[in-house]
Every structure is written in C-alpha cells, then in structure tokens.
Design a protein around this motif. Sequence first.
Motif, PDB file in Angstrom:
ATOM      1  N   GLY A 316       0.796  -1.213   0.000  1.00 30.70           N
ATOM      2  CA  GLY A 316       0.000   0.000   0.000  1.00 30.70           C
ATOM      3  C   GLY A 316       0.829   1.264   0.000  1.00 30.70           C
ATOM      4  O   GLY A 316       2.062   1.236  -0.160  1.00 30.70           O
ATOM      5  N   GLN A 317       0.139   2.365   0.192  1.00 33.28           N
ATOM      6  CA  GLN A 317       0.771   3.679   0.239  1.00 33.28           C
ATOM      7  C   GLN A 317       0.133   4.513   1.342  1.00 33.28           C
ATOM      8  O   GLN A 317      -1.039   4.326   1.684  1.00 33.28           O
ATOM      9  CB  GLN A 317       0.612   4.416  -1.093  1.00 33.28           C
ATOM     10  CG  GLN A 317       1.363   3.805  -2.261  1.00 33.28           C
ATOM     11  CD  GLN A 317       1.200   4.647  -3.520  1.00 33.28           C
ATOM     12  OE1 GLN A 317       0.167   5.283  -3.728  1.00 33.28           O
ATOM     13  NE2 GLN A 317       2.222   4.672  -4.345  1.00 33.28           N
ATOM     14  N   VAL A 318       0.938   5.450   1.876  1.00 28.57           N
ATOM     15  CA  VAL A 318       0.428   6.497   2.761  1.00 28.57           C
ATOM     16  C   VAL A 318       0.901   7.814   2.141  1.00 28.57           C
ATOM     17  O   VAL A 318       1.955   8.347   2.501  1.00 28.57           O
ATOM     18  CB  VAL A 318       0.949   6.344   4.198  1.00 28.57           C
ATOM     19  CG1 VAL A 318       0.254   7.355   5.112  1.00 28.57           C
ATOM     20  CG2 VAL A 318       0.726   4.934   4.711  1.00 28.57           C
ATOM     21  N   PRO A 319       0.157   8.356   1.175  1.00 28.47           N
ATOM     22  CA  PRO A 319       0.634   9.491   0.382  1.00 28.47           C
ATOM     23  C   PRO A 319       1.042  10.712   1.214  1.00 28.47           C
ATOM     24  O   PRO A 319       2.034  11.373   0.899  1.00 28.47           O
ATOM     25  CB  PRO A 319      -0.566   9.807  -0.528  1.00 28.47           C
ATOM     26  CG  PRO A 319      -1.306   8.511  -0.626  1.00 28.47           C
ATOM     27  CD  PRO A 319      -1.152   7.871   0.715  1.00 28.47           C
ATOM     28  N   SER A 320       0.287  11.027   2.266  1.00 30.42           N
ATOM     29  CA  SER A 320       0.592  12.240   3.017  1.00 30.42           C
ATOM     30  C   SER A 320       1.899  12.129   3.798  1.00 30.42           C
ATOM     31  O   SER A 320       2.587  13.126   4.031  1.00 30.42           O
ATOM     32  CB  SER A 320      -0.548  12.567   3.983  1.00 30.42           C
ATOM     33  OG  SER A 320      -0.703  11.544   4.955  1.00 30.42           O
ATOM     34  N   LEU A 321       2.284  10.907   4.208  1.00 31.39           N
ATOM     35  CA  LEU A 321       3.513  10.739   4.993  1.00 31.39           C
ATOM     36  C   LEU A 321       4.768  10.713   4.112  1.00 31.39           C
ATOM     37  O   LEU A 321       5.802  11.262   4.487  1.00 31.39           O
ATOM     38  CB  LEU A 321       3.449   9.440   5.797  1.00 31.39           C
ATOM     39  CG  LEU A 321       2.542   9.421   7.021  1.00 31.39           C
ATOM     40  CD1 LEU A 321       2.615   8.068   7.716  1.00 31.39           C
ATOM     41  CD2 LEU A 321       2.914  10.524   7.998  1.00 31.39           C
ATOM     42  N   LYS A 322       4.706  10.043   2.960  1.00 33.35           N
ATOM     43  CA  LYS A 322       5.894   9.798   2.147  1.00 33.35           C
ATOM     44  C   LYS A 322       7.020   9.319   3.057  1.00 33.35           C
ATOM     45  O   LYS A 322       8.123   9.884   3.097  1.00 33.35           O
ATOM     46  CB  LYS A 322       6.306  11.059   1.380  1.00 33.35           C
ATOM     47  CG  LYS A 322       5.289  11.487   0.336  1.00 33.35           C
ATOM     48  CD  LYS A 322       5.772  12.676  -0.475  1.00 33.35           C
ATOM     49  CE  LYS A 322       4.733  13.060  -1.530  1.00 33.35           C
ATOM     50  NZ  LYS A 322       5.169  14.245  -2.323  1.00 33.35           N
ATOM     51  N   LEU A 323       6.706   8.270   3.830  1.00 24.53           N
ATOM     52  CA  LEU A 323       7.562   7.817   4.921  1.00 24.53           C
ATOM     53  C   LEU A 323       8.988   7.527   4.452  1.00 24.53           C
ATOM     54  O   LEU A 323       9.970   7.970   5.073  1.00 24.53           O
ATOM     55  CB  LEU A 323       6.952   6.568   5.552  1.00 24.53           C
ATOM     56  CG  LEU A 323       7.618   6.046   6.815  1.00 24.53           C
ATOM     57  CD1 LEU A 323       7.435   7.033   7.951  1.00 24.53           C
ATOM     58  CD2 LEU A 323       7.038   4.691   7.196  1.00 24.53           C
ATOM     59  N   ASN A 324       9.134   6.794   3.351  1.00 25.20           N
ATOM     60  CA  ASN A 324      10.463   6.400   2.896  1.00 25.20           C
ATOM     61  C   ASN A 324      11.343   7.618   2.608  1.00 25.20           C
ATOM     62  O   ASN A 324      12.464   7.739   3.110  1.00 25.20           O
ATOM     63  CB  ASN A 324      10.356   5.542   1.637  1.00 25.20           C
ATOM     64  CG  ASN A 324       9.492   4.309   1.860  1.00 25.20           C
ATOM     65  OD1 ASN A 324       9.327   3.864   2.982  1.00 25.20           O
ATOM     66  ND2 ASN A 324       8.945   3.771   0.788  1.00 25.20           N
ATOM     67  N   SER A 361      -3.795   3.632  19.533  1.00 25.29           N
ATOM     68  CA  SER A 361      -2.399   3.482  19.953  1.00 25.29           C
ATOM     69  C   SER A 361      -1.862   2.136  19.494  1.00 25.29           C
ATOM     70  O   SER A 361      -2.600   1.148  19.416  1.00 25.29           O
ATOM     71  CB  SER A 361      -2.288   3.586  21.476  1.00 25.29           C
ATOM     72  OG  SER A 361      -2.821   4.809  21.944  1.00 25.29           O
ATOM     73  N   SER A 362      -0.558   2.113  19.226  1.00 25.06           N
ATOM     74  CA  SER A 362       0.125   0.888  18.816  1.00 25.06           C
ATOM     75  C   SER A 362       1.436   0.781  19.576  1.00 25.06           C
ATOM     76  O   SER A 362       2.234   1.718  19.596  1.00 25.06           O
ATOM     77  CB  SER A 362       0.407   0.896  17.312  1.00 25.06           C
ATOM     78  OG  SER A 362      -0.800   0.977  16.574  1.00 25.06           O
ATOM     79  N   LYS A 363       1.659  -0.370  20.210  1.00 27.27           N
ATOM     80  CA  LYS A 363       2.903  -0.598  20.949  1.00 27.27           C
ATOM     81  C   LYS A 363       4.012  -1.104  20.045  1.00 27.27           C
ATOM     82  O   LYS A 363       5.187  -0.833  20.286  1.00 27.27           O
ATOM     83  CB  LYS A 363       2.658  -1.584  22.081  1.00 27.27           C
ATOM     84  CG  LYS A 363       1.708  -1.077  23.162  1.00 27.27           C
ATOM     85  CD  LYS A 363       1.505  -2.121  24.243  1.00 27.27           C
ATOM     86  CE  LYS A 363       0.547  -1.608  25.310  1.00 27.27           C
ATOM     87  NZ  LYS A 363       0.294  -2.636  26.373  1.00 27.27           N
ATOM     88  N   VAL A 364       3.654  -1.879  19.038  1.00 27.80           N
ATOM     89  CA  VAL A 364       4.652  -2.448  18.126  1.00 27.80           C
ATOM     90  C   VAL A 364       4.170  -2.278  16.690  1.00 27.80           C
ATOM     91  O   VAL A 364       3.166  -2.865  16.283  1.00 27.80           O
ATOM     92  CB  VAL A 364       4.905  -3.941  18.410  1.00 27.80           C
ATOM     93  CG1 VAL A 364       5.937  -4.497  17.430  1.00 27.80           C
ATOM     94  CG2 VAL A 364       5.369  -4.148  19.841  1.00 27.80           C
ATOM     95  N   ILE A 365       4.904  -1.458  15.930  1.00 24.49           N
ATOM     96  CA  ILE A 365       4.607  -1.254  14.514  1.00 24.49           C
ATOM     97  C   ILE A 365       5.820  -1.706  13.718  1.00 24.49           C
ATOM     98  O   ILE A 365       6.946  -1.257  13.973  1.00 24.49           O
ATOM     99  CB  ILE A 365       4.309   0.227  14.195  1.00 24.49           C
ATOM    100  CG1 ILE A 365       3.199   0.764  15.091  1.00 24.49           C
ATOM    101  CG2 ILE A 365       3.940   0.391  12.721  1.00 24.49           C
ATOM    102  CD1 ILE A 365       2.998   2.266  14.961  1.00 24.49           C
ATOM    103  N   ASP A 366       5.594  -2.576  12.774  1.00 26.47           N
ATOM    104  CA  ASP A 366       6.672  -3.082  11.917  1.00 26.47           C
ATOM    105  C   ASP A 366       6.323  -2.725  10.482  1.00 26.47           C
ATOM    106  O   ASP A 366       5.317  -3.192   9.947  1.00 26.47           O
ATOM    107  CB  ASP A 366       6.814  -4.592  12.093  1.00 26.47           C
ATOM    108  CG  ASP A 366       7.916  -5.171  11.209  1.00 26.47           C
ATOM    109  OD1 ASP A 366       8.682  -4.392  10.621  1.00 26.47           O
ATOM    110  OD2 ASP A 366       7.990  -6.410  11.105  1.00 26.47           O
ATOM    111  N   ILE A 367       7.152  -1.881   9.860  1.00 27.12           N
ATOM    112  CA  ILE A 367       6.916  -1.445   8.483  1.00 27.12           C
ATOM    113  C   ILE A 367       8.085  -1.891   7.621  1.00 27.12           C
ATOM    114  O   ILE A 367       9.233  -1.534   7.885  1.00 27.12           O
ATOM    115  CB  ILE A 367       6.765   0.089   8.394  1.00 27.12           C
ATOM    116  CG1 ILE A 367       5.626   0.578   9.301  1.00 27.12           C
ATOM    117  CG2 ILE A 367       6.518   0.516   6.949  1.00 27.12           C
ATOM    118  CD1 ILE A 367       5.484   2.080   9.335  1.00 27.12           C
ATOM    119  N   ASP A 368       7.800  -2.673   6.609  1.00 23.28           N
ATOM    120  CA  ASP A 368       8.795  -3.039   5.599  1.00 23.28           C
ATOM    121  C   ASP A 368       8.533  -2.178   4.379  1.00 23.28           C
ATOM    122  O   ASP A 368       7.600  -2.433   3.600  1.00 23.28           O
ATOM    123  CB  ASP A 368       8.690  -4.519   5.234  1.00 23.28           C
ATOM    124  CG  ASP A 368       9.042  -5.428   6.407  1.00 23.28           C
ATOM    125  OD1 ASP A 368       9.765  -4.965   7.310  1.00 23.28           O
ATOM    126  OD2 ASP A 368       8.590  -6.585   6.428  1.00 23.28           O
ATOM    127  N   GLY A 369       9.326  -1.124   4.240  1.00 26.16           N
ATOM    128  CA  GLY A 369       9.131  -0.199   3.136  1.00 26.16           C
ATOM    129  C   GLY A 369      10.032  -0.531   1.974  1.00 26.16           C
ATOM    130  O   GLY A 369      10.757  -1.528   1.978  1.00 26.16           O
TER     131      GLY A 369
END
Length: 451
Positions: A316-324, A361-369
Amino acid sequence: MNRGRKTGLIAAGVFAILLLALIFIVPALLNVDRYRPQVISYLQQQTGKQIEIGRLTLTFFPLAIRIDHFGVKNPPIFPPGYIVQVARIDAELSVGALLHRNVVIKSLVLEEPILNMTSDPDGPWNFENPQSKASEKEFPLGVISKVQIKSGQLIASNLLPSDAAGPIFFEAHEISCDLEQVNLMGIINPSSSSMDGQGTLMAGVLRFGAVEVRNLHSKLLLESRHVSFADVKAEIYGGTTAGGLSFDLSGKNASFKTNARFNGINVAQLLAAFSKGGGQMTGKMEGDVKLAGVIEHTPRPLTGIHGAGHVTVRNGQVPSLKLNANLMKLAHFNDLGPAKNDPSSFNLVTTDLELANQRISSKVIDIDGYGVDVDGSGSVSVSGSDELDYRGLAEITTKESFFTNTFARLSGATLKNGRLQFPFRIGGTINSPVFSKGKGDQDVDAVQKKR
C-alpha cells in the motif's frame, strides 16, 4: 352407467360446490373487516400505542387473517412517525384453539416491514410499553411459533438531550428472517426477562456507524433486552469478515460488543467511509478486532468505542507521509534507491491496535518499506484533530558511500551490519506530518525485530 357410480359423481359434484362456496362465499359472508375498529382498539389497549390497519381479510387453507397496511405510531414523547409499518401481514390461526374459543397465532409472515427503533435519553425505547401489565394469556399475540420477515428494513437511532432526532447508528436493509418462538409481549414489556425469539437473518446491506457490510448471514437471538448476531459472515469493502455483534438495550444508554476477523479489505474503500479518511492509505488489510462501547445520546453516538486488535496491511501507500523519502532525508541520505519512484509505498505493515479515549495506539509497529524498514510505536487521534505522535527506529536498507554514511552518522545515525539506523519522531497531523530526529535508542519504545 350404474346407480352407484351416478351417486358417486353427484356426491363429488355437491362436494365441489360446497368447497367453492367455502372458498368464495363464506369469506364474503364472514366480513372480518367490520371488526377492524375493535381489533385496533384492543391492540392499542395492549401496546399503549396508536394503531393503524388498512384492511382485514379472512382466508382459508390455511385459516388465516390478512392485515393490509399495518402501522404503529410513536408515543407522544417521541417525534411524530412510525415505530413499525408493514405492507402486509398473514397470521395463520390455530383451528383447534378456535374451537375452544381461544385465538392462537401459529405463524406470522410480514412483508416489507419497516422498523424504526428510537431511544429517549430519559426513558424507554419507542417500541416499549412501560405500563404493560397484560399476561401472555390475556395477550393472544404473546408467543408465536414461527415468524417470517420478507424485504424488511430496520433503523436504530437515539434522541438528543433536547429530544431532537439524533443520527442513525445502526441500520439494515433487504432483510430476510426466519424466527421461532417469538414473544411479542416480552419485546414490548421492558420488565420481561424471557427469551423473545431466535432464528436466522440475512441482510443485503447492514451499517453500524460508518462501517458497511453486504450480503450478511447470521444467527439472531432476541433475549431479555439483548439482541445478538452470531456466526456472522459478510462482505466488507472488497474483502470478507466473520464474527459477532450484540446490543444491550436494558440500560439508559444502549451498549454493544463486537468481534470480527477480516481478510482482503480494500483499505482505501474502508477509510473513505469515515470523515477525512479518503485518500489517506491504500493496500489490502487482514486481521482481527474486539470493540465495545456505550451508544451515547449525542451527535456522535459512537465516540466512546474502545477495544483492541491486530492488523496487517500489504502493498500500500500512505501518500501524506511519504515515509520512505522523509526518513531518508532526515538522515541526510542522498540515494533514495528503491524509494525514489515510490516514496510513500510500503510492502508490509503489521501492528497491534488499542482504541481508547478517541485515540488509536500501537505498541509495536513493523513497516517493511521500499528502501526503509521501521520499528515504531505511537498513536493518532480519531477525535477530528488527526494529531500524530509516533516514534521509532528507521533502518536504511540501501547501502551508500563512505562519505554519505559518515555524514549521516554525524547527524545521529548509527551503522549496523553496513546499514544506517536512526531514531525519529512524527508529529503534526495526518495531512501535515512533521518529521524530526529522535533522541537516541532510549527514545524508541517499540521492541526491535531481528533483521
């Protein structure tokens, strides 16, 4: 032709004439519609509500009363309108009971019923009759063995403290339902503690709050001011869901509980159902949640929802964040690598969720970008402010030159297994996120995964 055969034919003809007379003439002579005022008066006395009946008709084979255009109006404390309207009701009667001068309804078939359930902040639901003292023996519509609903609608809402109409929080359309042992007396009597019916339900469309499901199949249980949908299976935003949903109507404010497992949900379609949710995220989601809460008499009746769950979103995408891209720039990392052409994309996001006090709230977030992997934690407001408060540890998966790595390390990053890692924070809002450097490893709350 012999005499015996002639006699048989004559007897058969007489029987046929009598049968036709029974079917066509007797119902005309027994004009039950003339008793309509008495029936309306009786039902009004028992229910405490204003009743409307368009026409009464008697039919045979089976013996039944047909009611056309049946309606029950709201009591005075509620806005003008109907609690229930039914285009047609077929009530099959027990012949044996009639021979003993009792009226017993064996089954009911309701065609195109519309039920509007409304709760007053200081009183009962509109379908209740707090003054009801009639017993089942006095009320012949008490327990009915079978009730069938065809093409029904159900709408539930609360009145506001001003007694103005509040928003609809639950609705179901295109309902088909088969119920057994339906206790109408228990439904309208708030002091009843009996089983009020059970069976199966199908709905073309069902909405709870902003969430909509289609082609729902479930078991339905009506019991002592509780309504339960069990073994639910439905289609939801391109995917499927299964679980249960129950409502407790016994308190001043109704409450609910739900649990759901879902798979293949189109995240963009799901978020578009919520205010300001459109365009925030894409991907396919799977997971499970358990939610509960009180349904308040306010313009936002479901703000008290709380619960927890786990979700996974893929591709997916999160357009507003442009996290990478933003994280790489934060580390002064020049080569965006795989993220260059897809700066807002991710391959996989897995996280726990806890909803309370209008924050997720999230205690553990794992993002593979693409180019960046993240271990993080934090929360986002769902009260309307959309405030972000996240922190984490980012790892640049693309290796860079010695000079770029050295410059990044001087900016607070560390080099591990040839890859840069650095802590970060995200504040601001969903539409206007603000990235900043973290304060070191002690600033990272999430448990880091092994890479």
